[in-house]
Design a protein around this motif. Structure first.
Motif, short mmCIF file in Angstrom:
data_model
loop_
_atom_site.label_atom_id
_atom_site.label_comp_id
_atom_site.label_asym_id
_atom_site.label_seq_id
_atom_site.Cartn_x
_atom_site.Cartn_y
_atom_site.Cartn_z
N TYR A 40 0.84 -1.20 0.00
CA TYR A 40 0.00 0.00 0.00
C TYR A 40 0.87 1.26 0.00
CZ TYR A 40 -3.66 3.32 0.48
OH TYR A 40 -4.49 4.39 0.22
N ILE A 43 1.60 2.11 -3.63
CA ILE A 43 0.45 2.72 -4.31
C ILE A 43 0.26 4.16 -3.87
CG2 ILE A 43 -2.09 2.67 -4.57
CD1 ILE A 43 -0.70 0.44 -5.95
N PHE A 46 2.90 6.34 -5.27
CA PHE A 46 2.67 6.58 -6.70
C PHE A 46 1.74 7.77 -6.89
CE2 PHE A 46 0.03 6.41 -10.41
CZ PHE A 46 0.92 6.14 -11.44
N TYR A 47 0.58 7.72 -6.23
CA TYR A 47 -0.40 8.77 -6.46
C TYR A 47 0.02 10.10 -5.85
CZ TYR A 47 -3.53 5.85 -9.03
OH TYR A 47 -4.07 5.07 -10.02
N ALA A 69 7.50 7.61 -9.68
CA ALA A 69 6.20 6.98 -9.43
C ALA A 69 6.12 5.62 -10.13
CB ALA A 69 5.07 7.90 -9.90
N ALA A 70 6.62 5.56 -11.37
CA ALA A 70 6.57 4.31 -12.13
C ALA A 70 7.39 3.22 -11.43
CB ALA A 70 7.07 4.53 -13.55
N MET A 73 5.52 1.36 -8.85
CA MET A 73 4.60 0.34 -9.35
C MET A 73 5.33 -0.96 -9.67
SD MET A 73 1.76 1.48 -8.82
CE MET A 73 0.86 0.05 -9.44
N PHE A 76 5.52 -2.56 -6.47
CA PHE A 76 4.20 -3.10 -6.12
C PHE A 76 4.02 -4.49 -6.74
CE2 PHE A 76 -0.22 -3.92 -7.13
CZ PHE A 76 -0.83 -3.78 -5.90
N GLU A 77 4.42 -4.63 -8.00
CA GLU A 77 4.26 -5.93 -8.69
C GLU A 77 5.05 -7.03 -7.98
OE1 GLU A 77 2.07 -6.82 -10.75
OE2 GLU A 77 1.32 -4.77 -10.98
N GLU A 89 -4.53 -12.52 -0.58
CA GLU A 89 -5.17 -11.62 -1.53
C GLU A 89 -4.72 -10.19 -1.18
OE1 GLU A 89 -7.23 -9.50 -4.05
OE2 GLU A 89 -8.03 -9.25 -2.03
N TYR A 91 -5.46 -7.09 -2.08
CA TYR A 91 -6.33 -5.94 -1.83
C TYR A 91 -6.92 -5.99 -0.42
CZ TYR A 91 -5.46 -4.96 -6.63
OH TYR A 91 -4.82 -4.68 -7.79
N MET A 94 -4.13 -5.17 2.12
CA MET A 94 -3.69 -3.77 2.23
C MET A 94 -4.67 -2.91 3.02
SD MET A 94 -1.99 -2.77 -1.50
CE MET A 94 -3.48 -3.02 -2.46
N PHE B 46 0.54 9.37 -18.96
CA PHE B 46 0.86 9.04 -17.57
C PHE B 46 0.04 9.92 -16.62
CE2 PHE B 46 2.86 9.96 -13.57
CZ PHE B 46 3.26 8.72 -13.09
N ALA B 70 2.43 3.50 -15.32
CA ALA B 70 3.85 3.13 -15.16
C ALA B 70 4.42 2.57 -16.46
CB ALA B 70 4.01 2.12 -14.02
#
Lengths: 237, 237
Positions: A40, A43, A46-47, A69-70, A73, A76-77, A89, A91, A94, B46, B70
């Protein structure tokens, strides 16, 4: 930080037979919680970076923030894959951490481009210090995920150059940004405590990794030292 | 699309001795302009995706948009490298194209989550069709850069699933989204014409790649056909 727990004959980063057992085994339930907080965190970073880019006076600055920011992500992956491998899971996992991490960003919303850059550099660093300290005591396969997602996202050269230039010619800006840096550290530690209070398994993991509760205080002290070093790199000392 | 210009005995995608010369040689000055438009396209996509994510009703949707965004930055890096290899400063090169691309996004600002998803899917597709048509006639080393940055950014399964589900149970939403799709195509073609009018070398490249001016009209017709197919995948037919 970075102290090798494996004997010097061991391949670095590989679990070895005969190596001391990690303080926190890979199947500790706090590990999934740790991955979820980190996920989280990616994410929300990023935003936040994407939103903060509106302060950029140049297209180059917007590109630098978009690239940072990229990178979040891609981390995150990595965490998504690691959680899937543990049957978790992402989601749902988080969800409990959204409030504290959103609160950190809400309480440290930058109002100038310089504040954006200092936050991107220093805020990321504070989180990285905390997690890297813990990583040293985790099972190697868990530690490697943590270290991978906390690796430098690059573009710090851009930040250092931009901030130093301003700070060197404006004592007023320097004073303001030093206060800003202190606030970032304070809010990060406050919210880290909320995060730990959120989940017993995560709290236990951190206590196990630190040795005991008094060591957690020492950990926060070391984070303060690292923070000061980072501020100094930006000319803020 | 995708028609091979090299003889069937040639390795696909490789320049061969004796292969017909591409309509647009690698050193055509329009190539750098093409890379620059594509690069600014990635940056603006983006930030548009990051901003549009505020409409997402779920964290999963926010993650899907962040991942798409991203991927745009990784394409930007490819173009950055390609422009550097040509001795072109990317920020100066992108400048002339900001206005038209920003105007496309300003004229197609979504007002619902469904509009966000349709735009992400269909808007990207329109651009990809245009550039892929041109790529067929470019020198192979140029075409490979163009194709790389137009590759699927993934997550289209997420979009298709979300949109179809809504469209299948709401004829009203379906009608609105069909109009929205038509508007996206119209605005894209309008702005593509502004982009071409911006730079003579780029316009020459597109004319060379298409054969002649009448073929540009045919190209826009084929884009309309591809657009209809894509709308149909979303259940919008």
């Amino acid at each position: 930080m970075g102290a090798e727990t494996s004997p010097s004959t061991a391949e670095p980063g590989r679990a070895q037979e005969g190596a001391p057992a990690p303080a926190v085994p890979a199947d500790h339930p706090g590990v999934s919680e740790l991955f979820a907080v980190l996920a989280y965190g990616e994410i929300s970073a990023f935003y936040r970076l994407a939103e903060d880019a509106r302060f950029s006076p140049s297209l180059r600055g917007r590109v630098a923030l978009a690239s940072m920011a990229a990178a979040e992500m891609s981390h995150f992956e990595t965490l998504h894959t690691a959680l899937e491998a543990r049957g978790v899971e992402i989601y749902a996992a988080m969800e409990p951490y959204r409030k504290a991490l959103d609160a950190y960003h809400a309480s440290t919303t930058p109002s100038t481009w310089m504040e954006v850059l200092v936050k991107a550099f220093v805020g990321d660093g504070i989180a990285a210090d905390f997690y890297c300290e813990i990583a040293d005591m985790l099972a190697p396969e868990v530690a490697s995920v943590v270290r991978e997602v906390l690796a430098e996202t690059g573009h710090s050269e851009f930040v250092v150059h931009e901030v130093r230039e301003v700070v060197e010619r404006s004592p007023l800006q320097k004073d303001r940004l030093m206060l800003w840096g202190r606030r970032l550290l304070g809010e990060a530690i406050t919210q880290a405590q909320y995060v730990l209070a959120q989940n017993e398994e995560l709290a236990e993991l951190v206590i196990l990794a630190s040795g005991d509760l008094s060591n957690i205080a020492a950990l926060f002290d070391r984070m303060q030292v690292e923070h000061a070093k980072r501020m100094s790199v930006l000319g803020l000392h």
